[in-house]
Design an enzyme around this catalytic site. Structure first.
Site, PDB file in Angstrom:
ATOM      1  CE  LYS A 118      -3.372  -2.119   2.893  1.00 18.27           C
ATOM      2  NZ  LYS A 118      -3.510  -2.144   4.326  1.00 18.27           N
ATOM      3  CE  LYS A 199      -5.889 -21.026   7.976  1.00 15.04           C
ATOM      4  NZ  LYS A 199      -6.212 -19.931   8.853  1.00 15.04           N
ATOM      5  CE  LYS A 202     -10.611 -14.697  14.623  1.00 22.38           C
ATOM      6  NZ  LYS A 202     -10.136 -16.071  14.707  1.00 22.38           N
TER       7      LYS A 202
HETATM    8  P1  ADP Z   1      -8.836 -17.558  11.872  1.00 22.18           P
HETATM    9  O1  ADP Z   1      -7.947 -17.919  10.694  1.00 22.18           O
HETATM   10  O2  ADP Z   1     -10.261 -17.715  11.546  1.00 22.18           O
HETATM   11  O3  ADP Z   1      -8.502 -16.188  12.428  1.00 22.18           O
HETATM   12  P2  ADP Z   1      -7.425 -18.533  14.159  1.00 22.18           P
HETATM   13  O4  ADP Z   1      -6.152 -18.009  13.565  1.00 22.18           O
HETATM   14  O5  ADP Z   1      -7.977 -17.856  15.345  1.00 22.18           O
HETATM   15  O6  ADP Z   1      -8.522 -18.609  13.007  1.00 22.18           O
HETATM   16  O7  ADP Z   1      -7.198 -20.076  14.444  1.00 22.18           O
HETATM   17  C1  ADP Z   1      -7.464 -20.779  15.653  1.00 22.18           C
HETATM   18  C2  ADP Z   1      -7.018 -22.212  15.456  1.00 22.18           C
HETATM   19  O8  ADP Z   1      -7.791 -22.840  14.431  1.00 22.18           O
HETATM   20  C3  ADP Z   1      -5.553 -22.364  15.016  1.00 22.18           C
HETATM   21  O9  ADP Z   1      -4.997 -23.532  15.612  1.00 22.18           O
HETATM   22  C4  ADP Z   1      -5.649 -22.520  13.521  1.00 22.18           C
HETATM   23  O10 ADP Z   1      -4.551 -23.208  12.973  1.00 22.18           O
HETATM   24  C5  ADP Z   1      -6.957 -23.315  13.377  1.00 22.18           C
HETATM   25  N1  ADP Z   1      -7.610 -22.986  12.102  1.00 22.18           N
HETATM   26  C6  ADP Z   1      -8.139 -21.798  11.732  1.00 22.18           C
HETATM   27  N2  ADP Z   1      -8.681 -21.848  10.512  1.00 22.18           N
HETATM   28  C7  ADP Z   1      -8.483 -23.114  10.062  1.00 22.18           C
HETATM   29  C8  ADP Z   1      -8.812 -23.803   8.845  1.00 22.18           C
HETATM   30  N3  ADP Z   1      -9.467 -23.198   7.860  1.00 22.18           N
HETATM   31  N4  ADP Z   1      -8.458 -25.089   8.730  1.00 22.18           N
HETATM   32  C9  ADP Z   1      -7.815 -25.725   9.736  1.00 22.18           C
HETATM   33  N5  ADP Z   1      -7.470 -25.137  10.909  1.00 22.18           N
HETATM   34  C10 ADP Z   1      -7.799 -23.852  11.081  1.00 22.18           C
END
Ligand code: ADP
Ligand code: TRP
Length: 334
Positions: A118, A199, A202
């Site tokens: 950016k 993937k 959130k």
């Molecule tokens: P987000 O990507 O939604 O912000 P987080 O980073 O808070 O999720 O992830 C919390 C846990 O869930 C971590 O251990 C992460 O590796 C796992 N996780 C998050 N999204 C996925 C996914 N799409 N597939 C598998 N594991 C996931």
């Protein structure tokens, strides 16, 4: 028995990716390991700056783990913030954490790169909490001597950093003061795809909340992106995120049966979505019911977490005593 430890940040509602990628494998591991699972609330503070929101997410994550089957008698289940020893250990670890190591952490690098694209300064909007995130996470881990840290693939780098930091400290004092942890990733569900095939996350707005009411679950399943193949055409199950999601919820026999319907042609995407909704709802409905009951009783959740915190602190104090003696912070020793 070996020890397993993991944490989840309360930064949003749990989604299906969190469940299959993190919670379910961790709960399976807790059958074979002494488990210590926690809610990383101070990690969440880096991004969640609204107090009511932070409190709500903490309760939701607590209710989520319990609804998914965590047994707080077996598993030491607590909030990171209830174990202040974490923050003392983080301070100790800072002295053994190379700044260059933090520069290489994915989350920081991604933020710096996005800023660069950016045309902003690399560090724009980056707080020290984000920058030192892996050092605090190393403290979470090393405080409890785990052998295994069950995480999604994106977190393995952080666990490796915790191992590096522990090694640097052990090397200096020529004693195995800290156990070297290892990440455990369940490869079969390493990445749960979201509605758009990326993937599930959130931050991408492509997530299916784990406890979505039935109607919303149905709506979201209907929004899973598919290609433009017509009803009659043969479809490749392995190229479809709809099928990847179905696999999470269905037995092997069901998967084989649906895969052959994909390949045979004659089944439209609408039908494939109905199959996914049916299997997903069958799995999630009982958990959703438990979640609704738990979240309606915040005082009960608070008690569960308080009792976990007490057990966690007893362990943490012991680690800190060991370290303070070894590094020369305790006075009146040789
Ligand atoms: P987000 O990507 O939604 O912000 P987080 O980073 O808070 O999720 O992830 C919390 C846990 O869930 C971590 O251990 C992460 O590796 C796992 N996780 C998050 N999204 C996925 C996914 N799409 N597939 C598998 N594991 C996931
Ligand atoms: N960083 C992890 C995540 O984003 C959460 C976390 C914090 C964690 N401390 C931890 C995971 C210690 C495992 C061990 O998902």
């Amino acid at each position: 028995m070996k020890i397993a430890l993991t944490g989840i940040k309360p930064t949003g509602n749990l989604h299906i990716g969190n469940y299959f990628g993190a919670i379910k494998p961790a709960l399976e591991l807790s059958q074979r390991y002494t488990a210590r699972y926690f809610i990383a609330d101070y990690h969440a503070l880096n991004t969640v700056k609204d107090p009511a929101e932070l409190r709500r997410y903490v309760l939701e994550i607590a209710a989520g783990w319990l609804a998914a089957g965590l047994d707080p008698q077996r598993v030491v289940f607590y909030r990171q913030s209830s174990v202040p020893e974490t923050f003392e250990l983080a301070t100790i670890l800072m002295a053994f954490t190379a700044k260059g190591l933090m520069n290489r952490a994915h989350a920081y690098k991604a933020a710096a790169q996005a800023n660069g694209e950016k045309g902003l300064d690399a560090d724009a909007g980056v707080n020290m909490g984000l920058y030192t995130y892996p050092a605090l996470m190393a403290a979470d881990i090393l405080l409890f001597d785990p052998d295994a840290v069950p995480v999604g693939r994106d977190q393995t780098q952080h666990v490796e950093m915790a191992a590096d930091i522990a090694q640097a400290l052990n090397f200096n004092y020529k004693k195995p003061l800290l156990k070297i942890p290892e990440a455990v990733v369940q490869e079969s569900v390493a990445v749960v795809p979201g509605l758009d095939g990326r993937k599930m996350s959130k931050s991408y707005g492509n997530a299916i909340p784990l406890f979505a009411p039935e109607k919303q679950l149905r709506k979201l399943v209907m929004r899973v992106v598919t290609n433009s193949q017509g009803v009659g055409e043969s479809k490749d199950p392995d190229a479809s995120q709809l099928f990847a999601l179905y696999k999470l919820f269905a037995s092997e026999a069901e998967q084989a049966a649906l895969a052959s319907r994909y390949r045979a042609g004659g089944m439209g995407w609408g039908d494939a979505k109905e199959e996914l909704f049916y299997a997903a709802n069958r799995c999630l409905a009982p958990m959703r019911e438990r979640f609704d009951a738990l979240i309606a009783d915040p005082a009960g959740l608070g008690e569960v977490l308080a009792s976990g915190a007490e057990r966690a602190r007893a362990i943490a104090k012991e680690t800190l005593r060991r370290l303070r003696d070894a590094i020369g912070i305790t006075m009146n020793k040789e």
